[in-house]
Design a protein around this motif. Sequence first.
Motif, mmCIF file in Angstrom:
data_model
loop_
_atom_site.group_PDB
_atom_site.id
_atom_site.type_symbol
_atom_site.label_atom_id
_atom_site.label_comp_id
_atom_site.label_asym_id
_atom_site.label_seq_id
_atom_site.Cartn_x
_atom_site.Cartn_y
_atom_site.Cartn_z
ATOM 1 N N SER A 19 129.451 95.783 101.770
ATOM 2 C CA SER A 19 128.591 96.832 101.007
ATOM 3 C C SER A 19 128.814 97.362 99.273
ATOM 4 O O SER A 19 129.171 97.780 99.342
ATOM 5 N N PRO A 20 128.706 95.632 98.519
ATOM 6 C CA PRO A 20 128.361 95.688 97.189
ATOM 7 C C PRO A 20 127.616 97.140 96.752
ATOM 8 O O PRO A 20 128.588 97.837 95.910
ATOM 9 N N LEU A 21 126.432 97.614 97.418
ATOM 10 C CA LEU A 21 125.642 99.029 96.823
ATOM 11 C C LEU A 21 126.675 100.184 97.142
ATOM 12 O O LEU A 21 126.839 101.221 96.008
ATOM 13 N N TRP A 22 127.596 100.045 98.480
ATOM 14 C CA TRP A 22 127.963 101.573 98.546
ATOM 15 C C TRP A 22 129.030 101.465 97.612
ATOM 16 O O TRP A 22 129.589 102.925 97.129
ATOM 17 N N GLU A 23 130.232 99.552 97.402
ATOM 18 C CA GLU A 23 131.414 100.553 96.563
ATOM 19 C C GLU A 23 130.551 101.152 95.221
ATOM 20 O O GLU A 23 131.794 101.350 94.638
ATOM 21 N N LEU A 24 129.430 100.327 94.963
ATOM 22 C CA LEU A 24 128.815 100.940 93.737
ATOM 23 C C LEU A 24 129.350 102.592 93.535
ATOM 24 O O LEU A 24 129.746 103.297 92.818
ATOM 25 N N PHE A 78 119.357 107.108 100.807
ATOM 26 C CA PHE A 78 118.834 106.097 100.487
ATOM 27 C C PHE A 78 119.475 105.159 99.585
ATOM 28 O O PHE A 78 119.636 103.933 99.010
ATOM 29 N N LEU A 79 120.755 106.182 98.313
ATOM 30 C CA LEU A 79 121.102 105.131 97.572
ATOM 31 C C LEU A 79 121.710 104.168 98.419
ATOM 32 O O LEU A 79 122.128 103.175 97.988
ATOM 33 N N THR A 80 122.136 104.233 99.395
ATOM 34 C CA THR A 80 123.303 103.512 100.262
ATOM 35 C C THR A 80 122.459 102.739 101.177
ATOM 36 O O THR A 80 123.114 103.001 102.761
ATOM 37 N N PRO A 81 121.721 102.121 101.523
ATOM 38 C CA PRO A 81 120.884 101.373 102.465
ATOM 39 C C PRO A 81 121.997 100.900 102.936
ATOM 40 O O PRO A 81 122.415 99.675 103.016
ATOM 41 N N PRO A 82 122.158 100.832 104.820
ATOM 42 C CA PRO A 82 123.820 99.914 105.880
ATOM 43 C C PRO A 82 122.724 98.621 105.190
ATOM 44 O O PRO A 82 121.690 97.621 105.408
ATOM 45 N N PRO A 83 123.685 98.221 105.324
ATOM 46 C CA PRO A 83 123.983 96.070 105.298
ATOM 47 C C PRO A 83 123.339 95.744 106.874
ATOM 48 O O PRO A 83 123.642 95.491 107.275
ATOM 49 N N GLU A 91 122.521 91.945 94.430
ATOM 50 C CA GLU A 91 121.091 92.281 93.959
ATOM 51 C C GLU A 91 119.985 92.317 95.275
ATOM 52 O O GLU A 91 119.636 92.182 95.154
ATOM 53 N N ASP A 92 120.999 91.779 96.904
ATOM 54 C CA ASP A 92 119.597 91.874 97.337
ATOM 55 C C ASP A 92 119.873 93.264 98.460
ATOM 56 O O ASP A 92 118.353 93.405 98.770
ATOM 57 N N GLU A 93 120.958 94.055 98.013
ATOM 58 C CA GLU A 93 120.967 94.894 98.405
ATOM 59 C C GLU A 93 120.228 96.573 97.217
ATOM 60 O O GLU A 93 119.762 97.425 97.912
ATOM 61 N N ILE A 94 119.913 95.752 96.168
ATOM 62 C CA ILE A 94 119.337 95.801 94.834
ATOM 63 C C ILE A 94 117.382 95.864 95.703
ATOM 64 O O ILE A 94 116.538 97.109 95.604
ATOM 65 N N PHE A 231 129.895 109.218 107.803
ATOM 66 C CA PHE A 231 128.811 108.245 108.273
ATOM 67 C C PHE A 231 127.350 108.384 108.026
ATOM 68 O O PHE A 231 127.175 109.517 107.704
ATOM 69 N N MET A 232 127.420 107.372 107.944
ATOM 70 C CA MET A 232 125.545 107.482 107.889
ATOM 71 C C MET A 232 124.474 107.556 109.319
ATOM 72 O O MET A 232 123.840 106.558 110.251
ATOM 73 N N PRO A 233 124.262 108.452 109.535
ATOM 74 C CA PRO A 233 122.989 108.553 111.062
ATOM 75 C C PRO A 233 122.247 108.394 110.973
ATOM 76 O O PRO A 233 121.280 107.233 109.921
ATOM 77 N N PRO A 234 120.889 108.518 112.191
ATOM 78 C CA PRO A 234 119.706 107.684 111.983
ATOM 79 C C PRO A 234 118.898 109.054 111.096
ATOM 80 O O PRO A 234 119.504 110.108 111.386
ATOM 81 N N PRO A 235 117.473 108.915 111.248
ATOM 82 C CA PRO A 235 116.741 107.323 111.866
ATOM 83 C C PRO A 235 117.466 105.905 111.131
ATOM 84 O O PRO A 235 116.944 105.138 110.858
ATOM 85 N N TRP A 236 118.239 106.417 109.884
ATOM 86 C CA TRP A 236 119.456 105.087 109.753
ATOM 87 C C TRP A 236 119.812 103.957 110.642
ATOM 88 O O TRP A 236 120.128 104.758 111.694
ATOM 89 N N GLN A 237 120.367 103.153 110.080
ATOM 90 C CA GLN A 237 121.381 102.381 111.055
ATOM 91 C C GLN A 237 122.378 103.329 111.568
ATOM 92 O O GLN A 237 122.836 103.012 110.136
ATOM 93 N N PRO A 238 122.832 103.189 111.998
ATOM 94 C CA PRO A 238 123.638 104.752 112.020
ATOM 95 C C PRO A 238 124.711 103.202 111.714
ATOM 96 O O PRO A 238 124.909 102.106 112.319
ATOM 97 N N THR A 239 125.682 104.138 110.466
ATOM 98 C CA THR A 239 127.024 103.328 110.201
ATOM 99 C C THR A 239 127.769 104.139 109.588
ATOM 100 O O THR A 239 127.997 105.028 109.193
ATOM 101 N N LEU A 240 129.335 103.869 109.842
ATOM 102 C CA LEU A 240 130.670 104.268 109.817
ATOM 103 C C LEU A 240 131.769 103.651 108.463
ATOM 104 O O LEU A 240 131.498 102.428 109.327
#
Length: 334
Positions: A19-24, A78-83, A91-94, A231-240
């Motif tokens: 995720s480029p947005l996560w790296e940012l 919300f600043l780092t939506p799961p890819p 730009e896709d992630e933005i 870790f990003m929890p639900p209700p987002w797509q669980p992401t580690l």
Amino acid sequence: MLELVFTVPDLSQLRFAYSPLWELVASFRVLFSPARHALHAPWISEARHAIAHSDLAASAELALMRTLVPATGYIPDFLTPPPTTPLPNLEDEIALLLETPIAVIREDLEPVGMAPYQRRPRARMEESVGAFYDQPRRTLRRLVGAFRTYWELVLAHHWQRIRTVLDADLSYRTGRLARGGQTEVFADLHAQIEWADGVLRIHKKYATRVELAGRGLVLVPSVMAWPSAMFMPPPWQPTLIYPARGVATLWEAGRVAPDGLARLLGETRANLMVALAGPASTGDLARRLSVTPAAISQHIGVLRDAGLVTTDRRGRGALHMRTQIADALVAAGQ
């Protein structure tokens, strides 16, 4: 302790992405807490200088970013939506970020500045966060503009180097998944992570148990997450999110090989072996060792024929990695 409970459907929905947005967003945390992220010291020095000499330095958006992304603790999810794809671009992630529902933005802003999973009344919010809460769409558009400026200033010209490390990690992890399933994947993912009996345990200061309940898990390698796993929890797509393999070599220039190794292999090939402590592309090796790409390719071919290097080809690109035999040889030389 954070516990992620898997079902059989969750295991079938284990996937990888970067995720480029996560790296940012994560790099902003690195920028303002250098003591915790000494590995990135060369980048921090360069980035701080670039920002100090830009219009971003005195902007309200930069101050808001510092509030939303503190040195430690909570970052609004919300600043780092799961890819949603394995290899997204910024730009896709933005675009995904800009589509965040207002209710989600406001809910995620409530814990800013608090301990995880706590809430506070709207009246106690800092002024900048309160303005975001009151005018989420307008403020988010301004923040995204600052994100783009920040990216161009401090990350865009390093993205190929960063992406090389992320691509190499994805290749390594998918290979382990194919060979041994989730047990192989989680075995060396991070020192804080343990897998046993269908539960992934992540050592954290808080105690939470999350039932994945068929949603699966997205595994996101990151260079800016080092040294922690998040870790990003639900209700987002669980992401580690976890530190990518080879991140320690990200900002290195070419290192000089031990004399014994240089006498055995020749100076250039020995230096190549040392440089391949982490996966690297031909172009990256050429830059680090001040050798032409053609020469690097020739030497890599010789080392590969000798069983000391492997090459993972992805489309038109290729990543070179040391084999276990080569690791032992370099270790012995040092």
